[in-house]
Design a protein around this motif. Structure first.
Motif, PDB file in Angstrom:
ATOM      1  N   ALA A 244       7.659  76.486  81.184  1.00 50.18           N
ATOM      2  CA  ALA A 244       8.049  77.766  80.603  1.00 50.18           C
ATOM      3  C   ALA A 244       7.409  77.959  79.237  1.00 50.18           C
ATOM      4  N   HIS A 245       7.344  76.884  78.454  1.00 53.27           N
ATOM      5  CA  HIS A 245       6.752  76.977  77.118  1.00 53.27           C
ATOM      6  C   HIS A 245       5.287  77.387  77.203  1.00 53.27           C
ATOM      7  N   TYR A 246       4.560  76.812  78.143  1.00 52.74           N
ATOM      8  CA  TYR A 246       3.158  77.205  78.321  1.00 52.74           C
ATOM      9  C   TYR A 246       3.058  78.651  78.809  1.00 52.74           C
ATOM     10  N   VAL A 296       8.705  84.156  87.585  1.00 52.33           N
ATOM     11  CA  VAL A 296       7.571  84.651  86.784  1.00 52.33           C
ATOM     12  C   VAL A 296       6.713  83.514  86.262  1.00 52.33           C
ATOM     13  N   ILE A 297       7.109  82.281  86.530  1.00 51.11           N
ATOM     14  CA  ILE A 297       6.297  81.147  86.083  1.00 51.11           C
ATOM     15  C   ILE A 297       5.265  80.850  87.160  1.00 51.11           C
ATOM     16  N   ALA A 298       4.063  81.384  86.942  1.00 46.46           N
ATOM     17  CA  ALA A 298       2.987  81.256  87.933  1.00 46.46           C
ATOM     18  C   ALA A 298       1.974  80.186  87.547  1.00 46.46           C
ATOM     19  N   GLY A 299       2.031  79.698  86.307  1.00 48.20           N
ATOM     20  CA  GLY A 299       1.098  78.674  85.863  1.00 48.20           C
ATOM     21  C   GLY A 299      -0.128  79.217  85.167  1.00 48.20           C
ATOM     22  N   ASP A 300      -0.271  80.564  85.156  1.00 45.40           N
ATOM     23  CA  ASP A 300      -1.476  81.148  84.557  1.00 45.40           C
ATOM     24  C   ASP A 300      -1.167  82.355  83.669  1.00 45.40           C
ATOM     25  N   ASP A 499     -12.479  85.505  90.311  1.00 43.34           N
ATOM     26  CA  ASP A 499     -11.801  85.687  89.023  1.00 43.34           C
ATOM     27  C   ASP A 499     -10.678  86.716  89.088  1.00 43.34           C
ATOM     28  N   TRP A 500     -10.124  86.925  90.250  1.00 45.25           N
ATOM     29  CA  TRP A 500      -9.083  87.939  90.396  1.00 45.25           C
ATOM     30  C   TRP A 500      -7.796  87.553  89.657  1.00 45.25           C
ATOM     31  N   THR A 501      -7.167  88.560  89.086  1.00 48.73           N
ATOM     32  CA  THR A 501      -5.844  88.405  88.498  1.00 48.73           C
ATOM     33  C   THR A 501      -4.784  88.546  89.595  1.00 48.73           C
ATOM     34  N   THR A 502      -3.551  88.220  89.244  1.00 48.58           N
ATOM     35  CA  THR A 502      -2.443  88.423  90.177  1.00 48.58           C
ATOM     36  C   THR A 502      -2.374  89.871  90.635  1.00 48.58           C
ATOM     37  N   ASN A 535       2.387  81.581  93.648  1.00 57.96           N
ATOM     38  CA  ASN A 535       2.697  82.775  92.866  1.00 57.96           C
ATOM     39  C   ASN A 535       3.700  83.603  93.666  1.00 57.96           C
ATOM     40  N   SER A 536       4.916  83.722  93.181  1.00 56.36           N
ATOM     41  CA  SER A 536       5.989  84.337  93.958  1.00 56.36           C
ATOM     42  C   SER A 536       5.734  85.812  94.253  1.00 56.36           C
ATOM     43  N   TYR A 537       5.046  86.504  93.359  1.00 60.08           N
ATOM     44  CA  TYR A 537       4.755  87.924  93.570  1.00 60.08           C
ATOM     45  C   TYR A 537       3.774  88.100  94.727  1.00 60.08           C
ATOM     46  N   ILE A 538       2.711  87.299  94.718  1.00 60.48           N
ATOM     47  CA  ILE A 538       1.741  87.354  95.811  1.00 60.48           C
ATOM     48  C   ILE A 538       2.403  86.940  97.126  1.00 60.48           C
TER      49      ILE A 538
END
Length: 615
Positions: A244-246, A296-300, A499-502, A535-538
């Motif tokens: 979460a901090h990252y 929302v924590i996707a790692g990126d 290089d696609w974003t979410t 990625n939970s949204y994807i």
């Protein structure tokens, strides 16, 4: 003539007396349908909360003491739902009270007898198993799986289910709290918070700025704190703190960017607590401590627009609050607009426009869903007799945003920014309804600069006016061409998606052709492993498409079931359950829901109950 003069004189004295009375008593409150309270007669101004959190019995028990402003009333009315009221005091002495008949939406009116000089009341109470604001989680439902967890969710009218209170957004109070919890857990609230555990499980809180009751929030768990800056930081379970901090490391930059746009942050501290996955919303803007979903924590950092959104609420929603739930768009439309401006500053216009374009697509889908009830597509609603949650949808968020963006493009950004900054400053720590906003808009932007604008149509009419701002994204146009190329060539070129974003991936998945073949879905899933996306949204939009197109490859059915059982975020799970229902697979949805429902907060469960006809 003398008689007439005498009568006129008496009339003048009467008017003067009434005017003086109005100026020396309680300021006028708007009558609204979602609270029993009568704040023009007697209104709460400060809360001292003293409670014990009992995980064994899964109840909160204690007392709520209020300072009140009293217009010589013989009674003060609080809202209460699913609470046991044990006794009540007025100025330290026992007093009589009664509960009205139970209303399914509103609960009970708690009528407390006072006298014209009463300044304080205290209610001794406890919650029950039916309390809707609270979710008690077993250790296995948390990230670390070692300790239980509790969190509250008060919006819209659920605070009354864990605190007897005048549960209307137009009532603003300060509060202090004493909270006792098990010694191995930490308590945090929407207030000044501890950074480490106490040895005895006693915690003390202070919220010095007046807030609406729906923003009073509590979380209790085995959590830790890690600072990002001297005014921002993260609370989370131990296994989640570093992630979460990252993920949220840009929070200080977000606050600074927001301040540069619309004025000083008014709440001193902006922290975020990452809750277990059953939390029903993406985020909740509780002052000083935003509650956030781990989805929302996707790692990126690709989903951190949610943090920008909750931060923006520190101005629109928390600082300037909708007076009633019919005016909810004043909270959310402004916040989405502000969110997009923060994202533009930090990540560029392309990123902001992609987010706005997705919101525009969500709005189109919402409007289609309301084709049989077009009045629900108005910004100003009439929710009398309905759950205010009915108005918490893309109309308030995305039509509200589109209205403000269209205003900005019409007036020019410089004039519009000056207007918004003035709006927040003039209405700080107060509530506002739509009609008052329209007057302010006319006087301080439109008439001031001789700008013609169809405000009434935007706010009080159904649908979207023709002068709407057109949101475009070159990146999304490229995504659409990529879809066509993959389908036409029966082959995937991964270099095109490198290089696609979410947001690009979401647009890619959501815009598959209606007649896309199973072989193409297999091809895409094999190339990008979307069924197993972290990625939970994807994952959510892919699962929706799998249901829409009857795709069963890569063990996707099991993954969908696992997702629905684990994740309680209402938007995500309702999207998937709607897909089942839309495709005549309600029996499949119900089979999964029977397994998942106990993991959901009441906010999510109530929505899915209605959607699937669950009883």
């Amino acid at each position: 003539m003398k008689k007439i003069a005498l009568q006129l004189g008496c009339l003048v004295l009467l008017i003067s007396s009434c005017s003086n009375k109005q100026n020396t008593t309680i300021p006028g409150y708007i009558e609204e349908p979602h609270s029993f309270s009568k704040p023009n007669e007697a209104v709460i101004t400060h809360l001292d909360l003293d409670i014990n959190v009992d995980f064994d019995k899964e109840i909160i028990q204690g007392k709520a003491s209020y300072s009140i402003k009293n217009n010589k009333a013989s009674q003060i009315i609080l809202d209460s739902k699913f609470l046991t009221i044990e006794s009540v005091q007025a100025d330290g002495k026992d007093t009589s009270f009664s509960l009205s008949d139970f209303d399914e939406q509103l609960g009970n009116a708690l009528k407390i007898d006072i006298n014209k000089d009463t300044k304080h009341i205290t209610v001794f109470y406890k919650t029950s198993q039916e309390t809707e604001a609270l979710q008690w989680l077993k250790p296995q439902q948390t990230a670390d799986k070692t300790h239980p967890f509790l969190f509250t969710q008060g919006q819209a009218i659920l605070t009354r289910t864990w605190i007897p209170i005048q549960d209307s957004p137009q009532i603003r109070i300060t509060y202090n709290a004493k909270v006792q919890v098990p010694s191995d857990l930490m308590a945090v609230m929407s207030a000044e918070n501890p950074k480490v555990k106490t040895p005895d499980g006693h915690y003390y809180f202070k919220m010095a700025q007046p807030i609406s009751p729906y923003l009073i929030a509590l979380a209790v768990g085995d959590i830790e704190y890690k600072a990002i800056s001297n005014r921002t930081g993260i609370y989370a379970e131990k296994s989640m703190v570093e992630k979460a901090h990252y993920e949220f490391s840009d929070m200080e930059n977000m606050v600074a960017s927001a301040e540069a746009l619309y004025g000083k942050y008014a709440w001193e501290q902006f922290d975020v607590i990452v809750l277990p996955p059953s939390f029903p919303f993406g985020g909740m803007e509780n002052p000083r401590l935003t509650f956030a979903t781990p989805t929302v924590i996707a790692g990126d950092k690709s989903l951190t627009s949610l943090i920008a959104h909750e931060l923006a609420h520190s101005w629109s929603g928390n600082l300037v609050t909708n007076a009633t739930w019919d005016d909810f768009w004043l909270n959310e439309g402004f916040t989405v607009y502000f969110e997009m401006r923060i994202m533009e500053v930090l990540y560029g216009k392309d990123r902001a426009n992609m987010l706005a374009r997705i919101g525009r697509q969500d709005l189109e889908e919402e409007i289609e869903g309301f084709k049989d009830t077009p009045d629900d597509t108005k910004l100003k609603l009439n929710l009398k007799g309905r759950n205010p949650d009915d108005g918490m949808n893309s109309i308030a968020y995305d039509k509200g945003y589109l209205f403000l963006r269209t205003l900005e493009e019409t007036a020019g950004r410089e004039k519009f920014d000056d207007f918004l900054k003035n709006y927040f400053q003039k209405h700080a720590f107060s509530t506002i309804n739509t009609e008052k906003f329209v007057r302010f808009l006319n006087e301080n932007l439109l008439e001031k600069h001789d700008i013609a604008f169809n405000t009434e149509e935007w706010i009080y009419k159904a649908g979207i006016p023709d002068n709407q701002a057109i949101i475009t994204s070159n990146k999304f146009e490229t995504v659409e061409k990529t879809i066509q190329q993959f389908v036409k060539n029966n082959a995937v070129d991964k270099t095109l998606t490198k290089d696609w974003t979410t947001q690009e991936w979401v647009h890619f998945v959501r815009n598959f052709p209606n007649d896309i073949k199973t072989e193409h879905l297999i091809m895409i899933d094999e190339a990008f492993n979307l069924t197993n996306s972290k990625n939970s949204y994807i994952a959510m939009v892919w699962y929706e498409q799998a249901i829409n197109h009857n795709y069963h490859g890569n063990n996707v059915d099991t993954k969908i079931e696992d997702f629905l059982i684990k994740v309680g975020r209402r938007w995500y799970v309702s999207t998937i359950y709607k897909a089942f229902k839309r495709n005549d697979k309600t029996d499949v949805a119900l089979a999964i829901y029977n397994k998942a429902r106990s993991n959901y907060h009441s906010v999510t469960a109530n929505t899915i109950d209605d959607l699937l006809g669950f009883k």
